[in-house]
Design a protein around this motif. Structure first.
Motif, PDB file in Angstrom:
ATOM      1  N   ARG A  24       0.839  -1.197   0.000  1.00 18.88           N
ATOM      2  CA  ARG A  24       0.000   0.000   0.000  1.00 18.88           C
ATOM      3  C   ARG A  24       0.871   1.244   0.000  1.00 18.88           C
ATOM      4  O   ARG A  24       1.876   1.327   0.712  1.00 18.88           O
ATOM      5  CB  ARG A  24      -0.921   0.017   1.220  1.00 18.88           C
ATOM      6  CG  ARG A  24      -1.969  -1.079   1.216  1.00 18.88           C
ATOM      7  CD  ARG A  24      -2.952  -0.896   2.349  1.00 18.88           C
ATOM      8  NE  ARG A  24      -3.781   0.282   2.143  1.00 18.88           N
ATOM      9  CZ  ARG A  24      -4.599   0.781   3.071  1.00 18.88           C
ATOM     10  NH1 ARG A  24      -4.675   0.209   4.263  1.00 18.88           N
ATOM     11  NH2 ARG A  24      -5.329   1.839   2.817  1.00 18.88           N
ATOM     12  N   THR A  25       0.454   2.204  -0.779  1.00 13.72           N
ATOM     13  CA  THR A  25       1.148   3.482  -0.808  1.00 13.72           C
ATOM     14  C   THR A  25       0.610   4.371   0.314  1.00 13.72           C
ATOM     15  O   THR A  25      -0.376   4.038   0.979  1.00 13.72           O
ATOM     16  CB  THR A  25       0.932   4.175  -2.158  1.00 13.72           C
ATOM     17  OG1 THR A  25      -0.483   4.413  -2.344  1.00 13.72           O
ATOM     18  CG2 THR A  25       1.439   3.301  -3.296  1.00 13.72           C
ATOM     19  N   ASP A  35      -0.994   7.017   0.113  1.00 11.80           N
ATOM     20  CA  ASP A  35      -2.345   7.515  -0.155  1.00 11.80           C
ATOM     21  C   ASP A  35      -3.395   6.409  -0.078  1.00 11.80           C
ATOM     22  O   ASP A  35      -4.567   6.635  -0.386  1.00 11.80           O
ATOM     23  CB  ASP A  35      -2.407   8.218  -1.513  1.00 11.80           C
ATOM     24  CG  ASP A  35      -1.940   7.330  -2.657  1.00 11.80           C
ATOM     25  OD1 ASP A  35      -1.758   6.121  -2.423  1.00 11.80           O
ATOM     26  OD2 ASP A  35      -1.749   7.848  -3.774  1.00 11.80           O
ATOM     27  N   TYR A  89      -3.583   3.413  -1.684  1.00 12.35           N
ATOM     28  CA  TYR A  89      -3.807   2.535  -2.829  1.00 12.35           C
ATOM     29  C   TYR A  89      -2.852   1.341  -2.795  1.00 12.35           C
ATOM     30  O   TYR A  89      -1.745   1.427  -2.267  1.00 12.35           O
ATOM     31  CB  TYR A  89      -3.625   3.307  -4.139  1.00 12.35           C
ATOM     32  CG  TYR A  89      -4.719   4.325  -4.392  1.00 12.35           C
ATOM     33  CD1 TYR A  89      -5.940   3.934  -4.944  1.00 12.35           C
ATOM     34  CD2 TYR A  89      -4.539   5.664  -4.061  1.00 12.35           C
ATOM     35  CE1 TYR A  89      -6.947   4.860  -5.167  1.00 12.35           C
ATOM     36  CE2 TYR A  89      -5.547   6.599  -4.278  1.00 12.35           C
ATOM     37  CZ  TYR A  89      -6.743   6.188  -4.833  1.00 12.35           C
ATOM     38  OH  TYR A  89      -7.744   7.095  -5.043  1.00 12.35           O
ATOM     39  N   THR A  90      -3.315   0.231  -3.365  1.00 17.16           N
ATOM     40  CA  THR A  90      -2.492  -0.969  -3.444  1.00 17.16           C
ATOM     41  C   THR A  90      -1.777  -1.017  -4.788  1.00 17.16           C
ATOM     42  O   THR A  90      -2.389  -0.804  -5.831  1.00 17.16           O
ATOM     43  CB  THR A  90      -3.354  -2.237  -3.277  1.00 17.16           C
ATOM     44  OG1 THR A  90      -3.977  -2.215  -1.991  1.00 17.16           O
ATOM     45  CG2 THR A  90      -2.493  -3.491  -3.387  1.00 17.16           C
ATOM     46  N   LYS A  91      -0.492  -1.301  -4.729  1.00 17.69           N
ATOM     47  CA  LYS A  91       0.300  -1.435  -5.946  1.00 17.69           C
ATOM     48  C   LYS A  91       0.983  -2.796  -5.970  1.00 17.69           C
ATOM     49  O   LYS A  91       1.107  -3.470  -4.950  1.00 17.69           O
ATOM     50  CB  LYS A  91       1.339  -0.315  -6.040  1.00 17.69           C
ATOM     51  CG  LYS A  91       0.741   1.054  -6.331  1.00 17.69           C
ATOM     52  CD  LYS A  91       1.820   2.069  -6.694  1.00 17.69           C
ATOM     53  CE  LYS A  91       1.194   3.387  -7.132  1.00 17.69           C
ATOM     54  NZ  LYS A  91       2.236   4.377  -7.544  1.00 17.69           N
TER      55      LYS A  91
END
Length: 209
Positions: free
Chosen positions: A159-160, A162, A164-166
């Motif tokens: 997770r970043t 912000d 979001y999952t990358k």
């Protein structure tokens, strides 16, 4: 595969369900239609759990199908519901991965649960072989399983800031392939923090209390 201890209605079924509740039905199907493949599964199971003698799917008069497991030191088989979680999980994984007509997509969630860590290397290799005919996706938190994999076979989800999952391929992480060339193991590199992402204890992930 959390319901492998069930006693389903008798009748062969070709493919293992998402929960594994029809394991006995698939064993029955393999016994009737692909006995050589079933024997291959049992041979592998006995190699990993040496005391296992045989596994049978027996139809009862009331229409239920009972999966029984014969343990070498004992005269009588036991119902699968009394067998260890590891035994049933390993049997289910082998049935899934040795499917004579595999599904186009195979998903396995955290295969390390209930299994001895030393069994994970061969299981990872079997997933690799199965991937030659199907798309195989395995989620894991086990460095032992990852130790058996190549960097290009591993995707790291993180997770970043912000939220979001990358996803990043382990082969794209700087220095990983160099470490592997020098003899390091991928799972060990992950535990030691060399992936740089997805580590809950890394400074970038820890928030003040």
């Amino acid at each position: 595969m959390d319901m492998t201890r069930g006693q389903p209605e008798a009748g062969p079924q070709e493919r293992l369900s998402r929960t594994g509740d029809n394991l006995a039905n698939v064993v029955q199907y393999l016994a009737e239609q692909h006995p050589d493949r079933l024997e291959e599964i049992f041979k592998t199971l006995r190699r990993r759990i040496p005391q296992i003698d045989r596994v049978l799917a027996e139809a009862m008069p009331d229409g239920r199908l009972l999966l029984t497991i014969k343990d070498g030191p004992f005269d009588n088989p036991i119902l699968a519901k009394f067998a260890s979680d590891g035994t049933l999980k390993m049997l289910a994984y082998l049935v899934l991965l040795y499917d004579p007509d595999p599904a186009p997509f195979i998903g396995v969630e955290e295969p390390e649960n209930f299994l001895h860590p030393r069994l994970l290397y061969e299981l990872a290799e079997e997933c690799r072989v199965a991937a030659q005919g199907s798309q195989v996706l395995v989620t894991t938190h086990s460095p032992f399983f990852i130790n058996a994999l190549k960097s290009e076979e591993v995707r790291v989800l993180y997770r970043t800031e912000d939220g979001y999952t990358k996803v990043k391929s382990a082969s794209e992480i700087r220095g990983i392939n160099e470490f592997l060339s020098a003899g390091a193991l991928l799972g060990d590199l992950w535990v030691e923090g060399h992936f740089g992402v997805g580590d809950p204890l890394s400074p970038s992930m820890v928030r003040p209390a």
